[in-house]
Scaffold this motif. Structure first.
Motif, PDB file in Angstrom:
ATOM      1  N   TRP A 117       0.832  -1.205   0.000  1.00 23.44           N
ATOM      2  CA  TRP A 117       0.000   0.000   0.000  1.00 23.44           C
ATOM      3  C   TRP A 117       0.867   1.255   0.000  1.00 23.44           C
ATOM      4  CZ3 TRP A 117       0.205   3.435   4.097  1.00 23.44           C
ATOM      5  CH2 TRP A 117       0.857   2.988   5.238  1.00 23.44           C
ATOM      6  N   LEU A 118       2.118   1.132   0.501  1.00 25.15           N
ATOM      7  CA  LEU A 118       3.054   2.271   0.495  1.00 25.15           C
ATOM      8  C   LEU A 118       3.411   2.699  -0.929  1.00 25.15           C
ATOM      9  CD1 LEU A 118       5.520   1.074   3.287  1.00 25.15           C
ATOM     10  CD2 LEU A 118       3.918   2.998   3.458  1.00 25.15           C
ATOM     11  N   ASN A 119       3.359   1.754  -1.876  1.00 23.86           N
ATOM     12  CA  ASN A 119       3.770   2.037  -3.258  1.00 23.86           C
ATOM     13  C   ASN A 119       2.811   2.969  -4.000  1.00 23.86           C
ATOM     14  OD1 ASN A 119       5.971   0.306  -2.949  1.00 23.86           O
ATOM     15  ND2 ASN A 119       4.843  -1.441  -3.750  1.00 23.86           N
ATOM     16  N   THR A 120       1.565   3.005  -3.599  1.00 22.48           N
ATOM     17  CA  THR A 120       0.571   3.765  -4.356  1.00 22.48           C
ATOM     18  C   THR A 120      -0.058   4.909  -3.567  1.00 22.48           C
ATOM     19  OG1 THR A 120      -1.110   2.134  -3.761  1.00 22.48           O
ATOM     20  CG2 THR A 120       0.016   1.851  -5.895  1.00 22.48           C
ATOM     21  N   ALA A 121       0.229   5.000  -2.303  1.00 21.05           N
ATOM     22  CA  ALA A 121      -0.307   6.096  -1.490  1.00 21.05           C
ATOM     23  C   ALA A 121       0.586   7.320  -1.650  1.00 21.05           C
ATOM     24  CB  ALA A 121      -0.376   5.679  -0.025  1.00 21.05           C
ATOM     25  N   PHE A 122       0.029   8.500  -1.364  1.00 20.12           N
ATOM     26  CA  PHE A 122       0.781   9.757  -1.427  1.00 20.12           C
ATOM     27  C   PHE A 122       0.972  10.251  -0.004  1.00 20.12           C
ATOM     28  CE2 PHE A 122       1.598  14.235  -2.006  1.00 20.12           C
ATOM     29  CZ  PHE A 122       2.399  14.254  -3.136  1.00 20.12           C
ATOM     30  N   PHE A 123       2.207  10.673   0.297  1.00 24.26           N
ATOM     31  CA  PHE A 123       2.546  11.057   1.659  1.00 24.26           C
ATOM     32  C   PHE A 123       3.182  12.432   1.705  1.00 24.26           C
ATOM     33  CE2 PHE A 123       2.790   6.455   1.402  1.00 24.26           C
ATOM     34  CZ  PHE A 123       2.054   6.053   2.497  1.00 24.26           C
ATOM     35  N   VAL A 124       2.995  13.094   2.824  1.00 22.47           N
ATOM     36  CA  VAL A 124       3.768  14.285   3.169  1.00 22.47           C
ATOM     37  C   VAL A 124       4.370  14.029   4.537  1.00 22.47           C
ATOM     38  CG1 VAL A 124       2.446  15.918   1.774  1.00 22.47           C
ATOM     39  CG2 VAL A 124       1.778  15.506   4.142  1.00 22.47           C
ATOM     40  N   GLY A 125       5.492  14.663   4.765  1.00 22.88           N
ATOM     41  CA  GLY A 125       6.174  14.477   6.029  1.00 22.88           C
ATOM     42  C   GLY A 125       6.521  15.790   6.687  1.00 22.88           C
ATOM     43  N   ARG A 126       6.792  15.705   7.953  1.00 22.88           N
ATOM     44  CA  ARG A 126       7.286  16.837   8.728  1.00 22.88           C
ATOM     45  C   ARG A 126       8.602  16.391   9.331  1.00 22.88           C
ATOM     46  NH1 ARG A 126       6.706  18.629  14.157  1.00 22.88           N
ATOM     47  NH2 ARG A 126       6.801  20.917  14.283  1.00 22.88           N
ATOM     48  N   LEU A 127       9.700  16.897   8.776  1.00 24.69           N
ATOM     49  CA  LEU A 127      11.040  16.545   9.230  1.00 24.69           C
ATOM     50  C   LEU A 127      11.392  17.435  10.408  1.00 24.69           C
ATOM     51  CD1 LEU A 127      13.796  15.114   8.916  1.00 24.69           C
ATOM     52  CD2 LEU A 127      14.395  16.884   7.284  1.00 24.69           C
ATOM     53  N   CYS A 128      11.505  16.833  11.584  1.00 24.81           N
ATOM     54  CA  CYS A 128      11.855  17.552  12.802  1.00 24.81           C
ATOM     55  C   CYS A 128      13.349  17.376  13.039  1.00 24.81           C
ATOM     56  CB  CYS A 128      11.065  17.020  13.981  1.00 24.81           C
ATOM     57  SG  CYS A 128       9.278  17.115  13.735  1.00 24.81           S
ATOM     58  N   LEU A 129      14.061  18.493  13.030  1.00 30.60           N
ATOM     59  CA  LEU A 129      15.515  18.469  13.177  1.00 30.60           C
ATOM     60  C   LEU A 129      15.909  18.217  14.629  1.00 30.60           C
ATOM     61  CD1 LEU A 129      16.189  21.442  10.775  1.00 30.60           C
ATOM     62  CD2 LEU A 129      16.367  19.003  10.276  1.00 30.60           C
ATOM     63  N   PRO A 130      17.148  17.758  14.868  1.00 28.82           N
ATOM     64  CA  PRO A 130      17.568  17.444  16.238  1.00 28.82           C
ATOM     65  C   PRO A 130      17.461  18.658  17.164  1.00 28.82           C
ATOM     66  CG  PRO A 130      19.222  16.711  14.659  1.00 28.82           C
ATOM     67  CD  PRO A 130      18.220  17.522  13.903  1.00 28.82           C
ATOM     68  N   THR A 131      17.083  18.386  18.399  1.00 29.68           N
ATOM     69  CA  THR A 131      17.036  19.454  19.393  1.00 29.68           C
ATOM     70  C   THR A 131      18.386  19.649  20.052  1.00 29.68           C
ATOM     71  OG1 THR A 131      16.259  17.864  21.037  1.00 29.68           O
ATOM     72  CG2 THR A 131      14.574  19.127  19.844  1.00 29.68           C
TER      73      THR A 131
END
Length: 147
Positions: A117-131
């Protein structure tokens, strides 16, 4: 048709020592090795495999272009390739922001018998940088749903 986001999982990535390539025609290039990590969430869990890297670039306008490629292993044993690309605003986080983050677009390549299902779904991410220096980064992955 409205779009909504549904939280899927978080990829927490342990990083190795960055290698600074230096200034190229495209900007300042550094390569950050991926040492491991975890995947945890309602839609997927597993581990980040050592290997791969983030080939990030600080452009002339100050924006940071993130381009990472690595593999994760699902808790069921399937090895999935991840390519995650994003762009951090050169102005940085807004005044008073508790963390530093940038939007990304993760793409997955899962094998037959795995979480296809990962192959056909569309994703957005939130990249949280190191604290803290040397800390992990986290990518909060959300699936885009069309209603």
């Amino acid at each position: 048709m409205p779009l909504t986001l549904e939280y899927a999982f978080t990829i927490t990535v342990d990083l190795g020592e960055p290698r600074e390539v230096g200034t190229t025609y495209a900007g300042f290039r550094r390569v950050v090795p991926i040492a491991g990590g975890t995947v945890d969430g309602p839609a997927l869990s597993g581990e980040v495999l050592p290997g791969g890297a983030d080939w990030n670039l600080v452009r002339a306008d100050g924006a940071v272009h993130v381009w990472a490629r690595y593999e994760i292993r699902s808790s069921e044993g399937a090895v999935v390739t991840v390519i995650n690309e994003g762009l951090a605003d050169p102005a940085g986080p807004p005044e008073g922001a508790a963390d530093r983050a940038c939007p990304t677009h993760p793409v997955f390549e899962a094998p037959q018998g795995g979480p296809t299902w990962l192959n056909t779904a569309f994703f957005v991410g939130r990249l949280c940088l190191p604290t803290a220096p040397g800390g992990p980064v986290a990518v909060e992955v959300h699936q885009v749903l069309v209603h």
